[in-house]
Motif scaffolding. Sequence first.
Motif, short mmCIF file in Angstrom:
data_model
loop_
_atom_site.label_atom_id
_atom_site.label_comp_id
_atom_site.label_asym_id
_atom_site.label_seq_id
_atom_site.Cartn_x
_atom_site.Cartn_y
_atom_site.Cartn_z
N CYS A 198 -10.64 -3.19 11.34
CA CYS A 198 -11.94 -3.63 10.86
C CYS A 198 -11.81 -3.85 9.25
CB CYS A 198 -12.86 -2.66 10.64
SG CYS A 198 -14.02 -3.43 12.02
N LEU A 199 -11.13 -2.13 8.61
CA LEU A 199 -10.51 -1.97 7.24
C LEU A 199 -9.30 -2.93 6.60
CD1 LEU A 199 -10.89 -0.14 4.98
CD2 LEU A 199 -9.34 1.04 5.45
N ILE A 200 -8.05 -3.01 7.79
CA ILE A 200 -7.40 -3.91 7.28
C ILE A 200 -8.03 -6.00 7.15
CG2 ILE A 200 -5.01 -5.28 8.21
CD1 ILE A 200 -4.58 -1.96 9.53
N ASN A 201 -8.70 -6.07 7.76
CA ASN A 201 -9.32 -7.07 7.39
C ASN A 201 -10.13 -7.57 6.16
OD1 ASN A 201 -8.03 -8.26 10.17
ND2 ASN A 201 -10.16 -7.69 10.96
N VAL A 202 -10.72 -6.26 5.95
CA VAL A 202 -11.75 -6.37 5.00
C VAL A 202 -10.05 -6.27 3.84
CG1 VAL A 202 -12.78 -5.34 3.20
CG2 VAL A 202 -13.66 -4.72 5.07
N TRP A 203 -9.05 -5.93 3.78
CA TRP A 203 -8.23 -5.87 2.69
C TRP A 203 -7.58 -6.60 2.58
CZ3 TRP A 203 -6.23 -0.17 1.53
CH2 TRP A 203 -5.60 -0.70 0.71
N ASN A 204 -7.82 -7.60 3.52
CA ASN A 204 -6.69 -8.98 3.48
C ASN A 204 -7.13 -10.08 2.46
OD1 ASN A 204 -3.71 -8.55 4.61
ND2 ASN A 204 -4.55 -8.64 6.52
N MET A 208 0.57 -0.96 -0.20
CA MET A 208 0.26 -0.35 -0.30
C MET A 208 0.56 1.42 -0.08
SD MET A 208 -3.07 -1.38 2.89
CE MET A 208 -1.40 -2.40 4.02
N LYS A 209 0.85 1.98 -0.58
CA LYS A 209 1.93 3.01 -0.86
C LYS A 209 1.24 4.18 -0.60
CE LYS A 209 0.93 5.25 -5.06
NZ LYS A 209 1.65 5.66 -6.46
N LYS A 210 2.84 4.60 0.14
CA LYS A 210 2.11 6.31 1.25
C LYS A 210 1.74 6.86 1.06
CE LYS A 210 3.84 7.98 5.30
NZ LYS A 210 2.32 7.51 5.91
N THR A 211 1.22 7.26 0.56
CA THR A 211 0.81 8.68 0.13
C THR A 211 0.37 10.28 1.03
OG1 THR A 211 -0.70 7.99 -1.93
CG2 THR A 211 -1.11 10.66 -2.07
N ASP A 212 1.14 11.75 0.47
CA ASP A 212 1.67 12.21 2.04
C ASP A 212 0.03 13.04 2.02
OD1 ASP A 212 1.25 15.30 0.28
OD2 ASP A 212 2.34 13.91 -1.09
N LYS A 213 -1.11 13.49 3.37
CA LYS A 213 -2.00 14.24 2.87
C LYS A 213 -2.22 15.16 1.88
CE LYS A 213 -5.07 15.45 6.77
NZ LYS A 213 -6.39 16.21 6.23
N LYS A 214 -1.62 16.32 1.96
CA LYS A 214 -1.77 17.04 0.72
C LYS A 214 -2.86 16.40 -0.33
CE LYS A 214 -0.19 21.39 -1.69
NZ LYS A 214 0.43 21.65 -1.40
N THR A 215 -1.57 15.64 -1.03
CA THR A 215 -2.18 15.07 -1.85
C THR A 215 -3.16 13.62 -1.85
OG1 THR A 215 0.14 14.76 -2.96
CG2 THR A 215 -1.57 12.86 -3.59
N ASN A 217 -8.70 -2.13 -5.31
CA ASN A 217 -8.21 -3.00 -6.30
C ASN A 217 -7.18 -1.84 -6.97
OD1 ASN A 217 -9.39 -5.72 -6.52
ND2 ASN A 217 -10.77 -5.00 -6.54
N GLN A 218 -7.34 -0.04 -6.76
CA GLN A 218 -6.65 0.40 -7.58
C GLN A 218 -6.12 0.58 -7.31
OE1 GLN A 218 -9.93 3.52 -8.14
NE2 GLN A 218 -10.56 2.42 -9.76
N GLU A 219 -5.68 0.23 -6.00
CA GLU A 219 -4.35 -0.17 -5.49
C GLU A 219 -3.66 1.22 -4.37
OE1 GLU A 219 -0.53 -2.76 -6.53
OE2 GLU A 219 -1.91 -1.76 -9.31
N HIS A 220 -5.12 2.32 -4.16
CA HIS A 220 -4.87 3.53 -3.35
C HIS A 220 -4.30 2.87 -1.82
CE1 HIS A 220 -6.31 6.12 -5.74
NE2 HIS A 220 -7.54 5.44 -6.01
N SER A 221 -3.89 3.98 -1.31
CA SER A 221 -3.21 3.22 0.26
C SER A 221 -4.22 3.27 1.24
CB SER A 221 -2.06 4.66 0.95
OG SER A 221 -2.65 5.68 1.50
N LEU A 222 -4.17 3.11 2.37
CA LEU A 222 -4.44 2.17 3.32
C LEU A 222 -5.11 3.82 3.54
CD1 LEU A 222 -5.70 0.63 6.26
CD2 LEU A 222 -4.12 0.85 7.25
N GLU A 223 -4.46 4.61 3.74
CA GLU A 223 -4.51 6.15 4.46
C GLU A 223 -5.18 7.10 3.34
OE1 GLU A 223 -0.31 5.43 5.51
OE2 GLU A 223 -1.43 4.80 4.27
N LEU A 240 -13.62 7.63 4.38
CA LEU A 240 -14.28 7.03 4.88
C LEU A 240 -14.64 8.11 5.48
CD1 LEU A 240 -12.73 3.58 6.27
CD2 LEU A 240 -15.01 4.81 5.06
N GLN A 241 -13.78 9.30 6.53
CA GLN A 241 -13.03 10.34 7.49
C GLN A 241 -13.63 11.13 6.45
OE1 GLN A 241 -9.62 11.12 10.33
NE2 GLN A 241 -9.44 9.77 8.58
N SER A 242 -14.23 11.47 5.29
CA SER A 242 -14.76 12.53 4.28
C SER A 242 -15.83 12.58 4.57
CB SER A 242 -14.29 12.51 3.22
OG SER A 242 -15.15 11.76 2.26
N PHE A 243 -16.82 11.55 5.22
CA PHE A 243 -18.10 11.75 5.44
C PHE A 243 -18.70 11.27 7.03
CE2 PHE A 243 -17.40 8.26 3.13
CZ PHE A 243 -17.99 7.31 3.43
#
Length: 403
Positions: free
Chosen positions: A332-338, A1-8, A302-308, A314-317
């Motif tokens: 819970c999300l990590i369990n879904v991911w795996n 899971m590629k790390k992406t900075d918060k601004k991006t 599936n689009q390989e977005h990062s966990l963050e 999810l936190q946007s709403f």
Amino acid sequence: MKKTDKKTRDALLRGLQGMMEMQRKMDEKRAHEIWKNIDPGATLIEVLNTLKKDEVDSIRKAYEFQGMSALKKADMALEVSMLVPHSFQKMLHRLDQERYDLLKRVVQSDGFLMVDQDFSTRKLKSLMTGCLVFGSCHNGQRALVVPQELQDCFRKLDGPDLRKIIKRNTEWIMLTNGLHYYYGVMRSKVRIDTMERLVSDPLDIHEYSSVIHESMDYYKRISFSSAYGYKDTRVMYEEKLEKRNQTDYYPFTKKQLMEAGKENHFDATPEMIEFLAFIDYFYDMEDERLIEIAKKVITMINQEHSLEYVLDYLQSFLEIPSKEVFEQLTDCLINVWNNTRIWVLKGYTPIEIRLKAENKQPVNVMNQAAPSKEEDLNSKKTGRNDACPCGSGKKYKHCCGRK
């Protein structure tokens, strides 16, 4: 899971929201244009005269009528109106059960069937392009229209032979959509070989391609791919999937693929159900909203977005009330991911790939019991800086071992 900075991540989320709003406005505009003023009992030429030239031209192209592109709209409409009844059987032979049933309902209502205001404009546009069904806004109410000549054609052609073809087409479409739901993309030869193993009758490649092509605009499940022929519409960067590992495609059963081929399918794994139940417990959401979240999360994984990135979505709403709730949500999300079937893993879950690599158990059984969280994320056999056993190419600490 590629790390992406918060601004991006924030910029990506804003872009996504902007695209959704733009799409909503475009859909509203298209809906206003597509529902015409067509009276009951209208003939085909009367219906075609209510359309724009590009809409008539789309019908011409769908039927592969040649030598008309330079004609004015009125002349093109006249030519099309005379030719379509003679080629209508070819279009009927590309339908599946849903479109056949809808067409039959309209014909049984003498070619004029009232429908709800939320009838899919996208589906109606596809039906119009096939010159099958048209939309009418009559006295403030929406209705579906089949011109008189085409009602007669349908009544003459409807019967056991047509229904057998419809059943075959339905199977072809659902299996193809199901394959791409799980794999994202497939090489044409692999897809055809797989289809030939799954269906009982010989697969006519030309007929199969025509049926799938005609279904694409209606369902929007797959689209054209220059490299693969078809791809799942959620695939953004198909070249990434070109480099996926050498693992064989996960051996789904025909029943599993038919289920995945249904229009609103998403994999309701035990881990996903637990994740949605957690959200529902804290936020009391409608089922439709929960399903929308599930589909979006599966797509982002599936689009390989990062966990963050997924957590930011999810936190946007969701207003997270405490650090404890945030940690539970993350778990819970990590369990879904795996336990999500991933395109880059050719339909396997990260857990299945790891178990396969460790030769612990067979992996060709759906809905197997998920390993415990401790086994899942803290395997003693894999170091934090080692390559993740799931085959993603990332370090374990940045993938399945992320806490």
